[in-house]
Design a protein around this motif. Structure first.
Motif, PDB file in Angstrom:
ATOM      1  N   PRO A  32      16.182 -43.678 -13.581  1.00 47.18           N
ATOM      2  CA  PRO A  32      15.002 -42.810 -13.461  1.00 47.18           C
ATOM      3  C   PRO A  32      15.005 -41.745 -14.547  1.00 47.18           C
ATOM      4  CG  PRO A  32      16.602 -42.323 -11.738  1.00 47.18           C
ATOM      5  CD  PRO A  32      17.070 -43.569 -12.417  1.00 47.18           C
ATOM      6  N   VAL A  33      13.815 -41.427 -15.031  1.00 53.28           N
ATOM      7  CA  VAL A  33      13.713 -40.437 -16.103  1.00 53.28           C
ATOM      8  C   VAL A  33      13.318 -39.088 -15.516  1.00 53.28           C
ATOM      9  CG1 VAL A  33      13.160 -42.113 -17.892  1.00 53.28           C
ATOM     10  CG2 VAL A  33      11.302 -41.095 -16.559  1.00 53.28           C
ATOM     11  N   ASN A  34      13.666 -38.056 -16.259  1.00 52.27           N
ATOM     12  CA  ASN A  34      13.260 -36.698 -15.910  1.00 52.27           C
ATOM     13  C   ASN A  34      12.216 -36.214 -16.913  1.00 52.27           C
ATOM     14  OD1 ASN A  34      15.086 -36.095 -13.628  1.00 52.27           O
ATOM     15  ND2 ASN A  34      16.685 -36.373 -15.165  1.00 52.27           N
ATOM     16  N   PHE A  35      11.355 -35.339 -16.456  1.00 55.19           N
ATOM     17  CA  PHE A  35      10.276 -34.816 -17.282  1.00 55.19           C
ATOM     18  C   PHE A  35      10.490 -33.318 -17.482  1.00 55.19           C
ATOM     19  CE2 PHE A  35       8.700 -38.618 -15.316  1.00 55.19           C
ATOM     20  CZ  PHE A  35       7.927 -39.221 -16.298  1.00 55.19           C
ATOM     21  N   TYR A  36      10.475 -32.921 -18.753  1.00 55.78           N
ATOM     22  CA  TYR A  36      10.649 -31.522 -19.121  1.00 55.78           C
ATOM     23  C   TYR A  36       9.409 -31.095 -19.912  1.00 55.78           C
ATOM     24  CZ  TYR A  36      15.546 -32.782 -18.234  1.00 55.78           C
ATOM     25  OH  TYR A  36      16.721 -33.240 -17.669  1.00 55.78           O
ATOM     26  N   TYR A  37       8.804 -29.992 -19.518  1.00 54.79           N
ATOM     27  CA  TYR A  37       7.608 -29.496 -20.187  1.00 54.79           C
ATOM     28  C   TYR A  37       7.797 -28.014 -20.499  1.00 54.79           C
ATOM     29  CZ  TYR A  37       5.777 -33.368 -17.276  1.00 54.79           C
ATOM     30  OH  TYR A  37       5.588 -34.565 -16.622  1.00 54.79           O
ATOM     31  N   ASN A  58      10.565 -31.710 -13.997  1.00 50.98           N
ATOM     32  CA  ASN A  58       9.928 -32.517 -12.965  1.00 50.98           C
ATOM     33  C   ASN A  58       8.848 -31.672 -12.285  1.00 50.98           C
ATOM     34  OD1 ASN A  58      11.468 -34.815 -13.606  1.00 50.98           O
ATOM     35  ND2 ASN A  58      13.175 -34.038 -12.380  1.00 50.98           N
ATOM     36  N   ASN A  59       9.050 -31.256 -11.058  1.00 55.98           N
ATOM     37  CA  ASN A  59       8.008 -30.481 -10.372  1.00 55.98           C
ATOM     38  C   ASN A  59       8.376 -29.015 -10.187  1.00 55.98           C
ATOM     39  OD1 ASN A  59       6.226 -32.709  -9.951  1.00 55.98           O
ATOM     40  ND2 ASN A  59       7.575 -33.429  -8.316  1.00 55.98           N
ATOM     41  N   SER A  60       9.478 -28.580 -10.794  1.00 60.11           N
ATOM     42  CA  SER A  60       9.949 -27.210 -10.597  1.00 60.11           C
ATOM     43  C   SER A  60       9.584 -26.339 -11.796  1.00 60.11           C
ATOM     44  CB  SER A  60      11.463 -27.183 -10.396  1.00 60.11           C
ATOM     45  OG  SER A  60      11.821 -27.929  -9.241  1.00 60.11           O
ATOM     46  N   LEU A  61       8.986 -25.192 -11.533  1.00 65.20           N
ATOM     47  CA  LEU A  61       8.570 -24.268 -12.582  1.00 65.20           C
ATOM     48  C   LEU A  61       9.596 -23.156 -12.750  1.00 65.20           C
ATOM     49  CD1 LEU A  61       6.226 -23.414 -14.528  1.00 65.20           C
ATOM     50  CD2 LEU A  61       5.446 -21.922 -12.678  1.00 65.20           C
ATOM     51  N   VAL A  62       9.963 -22.888 -14.004  1.00 58.48           N
ATOM     52  CA  VAL A  62      10.881 -21.807 -14.341  1.00 58.48           C
ATOM     53  C   VAL A  62      10.147 -20.847 -15.264  1.00 58.48           C
ATOM     54  CG1 VAL A  62      13.075 -21.189 -15.419  1.00 58.48           C
ATOM     55  CG2 VAL A  62      12.862 -23.360 -14.167  1.00 58.48           C
ATOM     56  N   GLU A  63      10.088 -19.578 -14.909  1.00 55.95           N
ATOM     57  CA  GLU A  63       9.497 -18.565 -15.773  1.00 55.95           C
ATOM     58  C   GLU A  63      10.582 -18.035 -16.704  1.00 55.95           C
ATOM     59  OE1 GLU A  63       6.809 -15.736 -14.100  1.00 55.95           O
ATOM     60  OE2 GLU A  63       6.412 -16.993 -12.347  1.00 55.95           O
ATOM     61  N   LEU A  64      10.410 -18.254 -18.001  1.00 57.35           N
ATOM     62  CA  LEU A  64      11.456 -17.924 -18.967  1.00 57.35           C
ATOM     63  C   LEU A  64      11.483 -16.447 -19.325  1.00 57.35           C
ATOM     64  CD1 LEU A  64      10.994 -21.002 -21.317  1.00 57.35           C
ATOM     65  CD2 LEU A  64      12.821 -20.660 -19.651  1.00 57.35           C
ATOM     66  N   SER A  65      10.344 -15.846 -19.485  1.00 52.78           N
ATOM     67  CA  SER A  65      10.251 -14.419 -19.829  1.00 52.78           C
ATOM     68  C   SER A  65       9.081 -13.818 -19.063  1.00 52.78           C
ATOM     69  CB  SER A  65      10.064 -14.243 -21.340  1.00 52.78           C
ATOM     70  OG  SER A  65      11.201 -14.673 -22.050  1.00 52.78           O
ATOM     71  N   PRO A  66       9.244 -13.675 -17.752  1.00 51.40           N
ATOM     72  CA  PRO A  66       8.091 -13.272 -16.931  1.00 51.40           C
ATOM     73  C   PRO A  66       7.589 -11.868 -17.184  1.00 51.40           C
ATOM     74  CG  PRO A  66      10.117 -13.291 -15.634  1.00 51.40           C
ATOM     75  CD  PRO A  66      10.448 -13.915 -16.959  1.00 51.40           C
ATOM     76  N   ASN A  67       8.424 -11.022 -17.774  1.00 51.20           N
ATOM     77  CA  ASN A  67       8.031  -9.623 -17.952  1.00 51.20           C
ATOM     78  C   ASN A  67       7.717  -9.254 -19.393  1.00 51.20           C
ATOM     79  OD1 ASN A  67       8.500  -9.045 -15.143  1.00 51.20           O
ATOM     80  ND2 ASN A  67      10.701  -9.084 -15.592  1.00 51.20           N
ATOM     81  N   LEU A 324      -1.098 -32.063 -14.041  1.00 48.74           N
ATOM     82  CA  LEU A 324       0.133 -31.320 -13.786  1.00 48.74           C
ATOM     83  C   LEU A 324      -0.159 -29.926 -13.262  1.00 48.74           C
ATOM     84  CD1 LEU A 324       2.134 -32.324 -16.998  1.00 48.74           C
ATOM     85  CD2 LEU A 324       2.340 -33.318 -14.705  1.00 48.74           C
ATOM     86  N   TYR A 325      -1.212 -29.302 -13.828  1.00 50.40           N
ATOM     87  CA  TYR A 325      -1.636 -27.985 -13.371  1.00 50.40           C
ATOM     88  C   TYR A 325      -3.151 -27.924 -13.401  1.00 50.40           C
ATOM     89  CZ  TYR A 325       3.197 -26.450 -13.803  1.00 50.40           C
ATOM     90  OH  TYR A 325       4.553 -26.330 -13.663  1.00 50.40           O
ATOM     91  N   THR A 326      -3.742 -27.444 -12.327  1.00 48.21           N
ATOM     92  CA  THR A 326      -5.183 -27.286 -12.246  1.00 48.21           C
ATOM     93  C   THR A 326      -5.620 -26.026 -12.993  1.00 48.21           C
ATOM     94  OG1 THR A 326      -5.094 -25.958 -10.230  1.00 48.21           O
ATOM     95  CG2 THR A 326      -5.147 -28.366  -9.965  1.00 48.21           C
ATOM     96  N   GLU A 327      -6.914 -25.869 -13.162  1.00 43.97           N
ATOM     97  CA  GLU A 327      -7.443 -24.670 -13.814  1.00 43.97           C
ATOM     98  C   GLU A 327      -7.001 -23.402 -13.080  1.00 43.97           C
ATOM     99  OE1 GLU A 327     -11.655 -24.963 -14.102  1.00 43.97           O
ATOM    100  OE2 GLU A 327     -11.625 -26.564 -15.615  1.00 43.97           O
TER     101      GLU A 327
END
Length: 339
Positions: A32-37, A58-67, A324-327
């Motif tokens: 199985p493959v993983n998806f990175y965006y 995959n389906n998990s969102l990480v905020e890299l620099s939220p501030n 992947l993400y709606t408006e």
């Protein structure tokens, strides 16, 4: 009697069993493959400068620099660890080149108006970040290897490093030097085509370097997708139109392209394998493709739909679109790795 016994023994045919049907093994199931965006989260408009870099696994969102205002532009994955580059905003007019390993941030440059990482490759023990720096004379392109800076070209506007590969352990790069598709090898910049050309993908096979991009036709009226082997053009695909970008990848001896262009004011994209058109992406939407990969025989394309100031992030698998993400979620994606 002995004679009869001997005669009887010789008269019996030897029985040879039928050969068994060879066992046909089940074809191996691909892992199985993983998806990175990577991309950014925005407020009211995907065009606004106030944005924050994000990573999705995959389906998990990480905020890299939220501030801090920031944007993630490119991702490379090594041993399931994402390595990301882009920029962080210092103030309204200045940025610094940013490198994230997972969520850990390293700033690679001083501040400048256009400073940004634009491409990244994690391979072996090294991480290579290509980017651009504002220079008093124009725009400088640069490479950082494990954080160590090297100047790769100065100083022309429009210059970008777009893709990195390794040849015999040394980085080679492609992109645009001012208005020309270009390749950087061992400290030398090679112009691959005349003005108004560009290149987005580089790959090495043994000592040979392959670059995928586009250039003008001889009459300058339309564009052709092109492949250069080392610095010699070896393949062209006439497109019959002016394009905004040609994104490509290679699988064996096959070339795959997704071609971005405008139909009136609407962004369109068409997918090709070598010189065969595979399909158009959604012809009813205003869109732009951002990345293409072919994995286990499937063609994956990342892009975004546009609706005024709003966007939707889309992944196409063999031409079938998945949102992947709606408006309403206000996410714009720039790059993808399927691995």
């Amino acid at each position: 009697m002995l004679g009869m016994a001997a005669c009887g023994k010789n008269a019996v045919d030897e029985v040879v069993p039928d050969p068994e049907e060879p066992e046909v093994p089940n074809p191996p199931t691909p892992d199985p493959v993983n998806f990175y965006y990577v991309g950014y989260k925005y407020g009211s408009s995907f065009q606004e400068k106030d944005r924050n870099a994000i990573l999705r696994i995959n389906n998990s969102l990480v905020e890299l620099s939220p501030n801090v205002a920031s944007e993630a532009l490119a991702v490379s994955v090594l041993n399931k660890v994402p390595h990301i580059t882009g920029y962080q905003q210092v103030n309204a007019n200045n940025k610094r080149v940013a490198y994230w390993k997972n969520k850990a941030l390293t700033l690679l440059s001083v501040a400048g108006g256009q400073n940004s990482g634009t491409t990244i490759l994690a391979e072996g023990a090294n991480v290579y970040v290509g980017g651009m720096l504002t220079d008093p004379m124009g725009l400088r392109v640069a490479l950082w290897t494990n954080g160590k800076y090297e100047n790769k070209g100065c100083c022309l506007g429009g210059s970008r490093l777009r893709s990195i590969a390794l040849r015999e352990g040394k980085p080679v790069m492609t992109g645009k030097f001012h208005v020309n598709a270009a390749m950087w090898v061992d400290g030398t910049t090679f112009m691959l085509a005349d003005a108004n050309s560009d290149s987005h993908y580089i790959k090495t096979i043994n000592k040979d370097i392959y670059v995928i991009g586009y250039r003008k036709t001889s009459d300058q009226k339309t564009d052709v997708a092109a492949v250069w082997k080392n610095d010699v053009e070896v393949f062209t695909l006439p497109l019959g139109k002016i394009v905004s970008s040609v994104l490509g990848t290679m699988v064996g001896n096959d070339y795959y392209f997704v071609v971005n262009f405008y139909d009136g004011k609407k962004g369109r994209a068409t997918v090709y394998k070598n010189k065969t058109k595979l399909y158009d992406l959604n012809v009813n939407a205003n869109l732009e493709a951002k990345a293409i990969q072919v994995v286990n025989g499937h063609v994956y394309i990342l892009g975004n739909y546009f609706n005024g100031t709003k966007s939707q992030a889309i992944q196409w698998t063999d031409g079938k679109a998945k949102v992947l993400y709606t408006e309403a979620q206000k996410i714009y994606l720039n790059d993808m790795v399927v691995k």
